[in-house]
Design an enzyme around this catalytic site. Structure first.
Site, short mmCIF file in Angstrom:
data_model
loop_
_atom_site.label_atom_id
_atom_site.label_comp_id
_atom_site.label_asym_id
_atom_site.label_seq_id
_atom_site.Cartn_x
_atom_site.Cartn_y
_atom_site.Cartn_z
N CYS A 90 1.90 8.16 3.69
CA CYS A 90 1.45 8.73 2.43
C CYS A 90 0.88 7.60 1.55
CB CYS A 90 2.64 9.39 1.73
SG CYS A 90 2.21 10.27 0.25
N PRO A 91 -0.23 7.77 0.90
CA PRO A 91 -0.98 9.02 0.71
C PRO A 91 -2.19 9.16 1.65
CG PRO A 91 -1.80 7.43 -0.85
CD PRO A 91 -0.74 6.71 0.01
#
Length: 75
Positions: free
Chosen positions: A14-15
């Site tokens: 992430c992200p």
């Protein structure tokens, strides 16, 4: 489920799965489907929330051999 494009986001944290999904969705026409493959467990909540907030539709998701697969239709 038939996808117009497949995005391989395996191994990304992430992200990055969201960033790559957003970029890939920009290349699609309205109504087309993007299939995303991710190994980031957080992607399940992240992609569902992103699809809803961006006006796209999460059609389905499942896990196969540790890989999360998502199908998002461009709104």
């Amino acid at each position: 489920m038939i996808a117009n494009k497949i995005l391989d986001a395996k191994g990304l944290a992430c992200p990055m799965p969201i960033v790559k999904t957003k970029k890939a969705m920009n290349d699609l026409e309205t109504g087309q489907v993007l299939e995303i493959h991710s190994t980031d467990k957080g992607a399940k909540n992240d992609l569902a929330a992103w699809a809803k907030s961006s006006g796209n539709e999460l059609l389905d998701h499942k896990e196969e051999d540790g890989v999360l697969k998502f199908w998002i239709k461009k709104g």
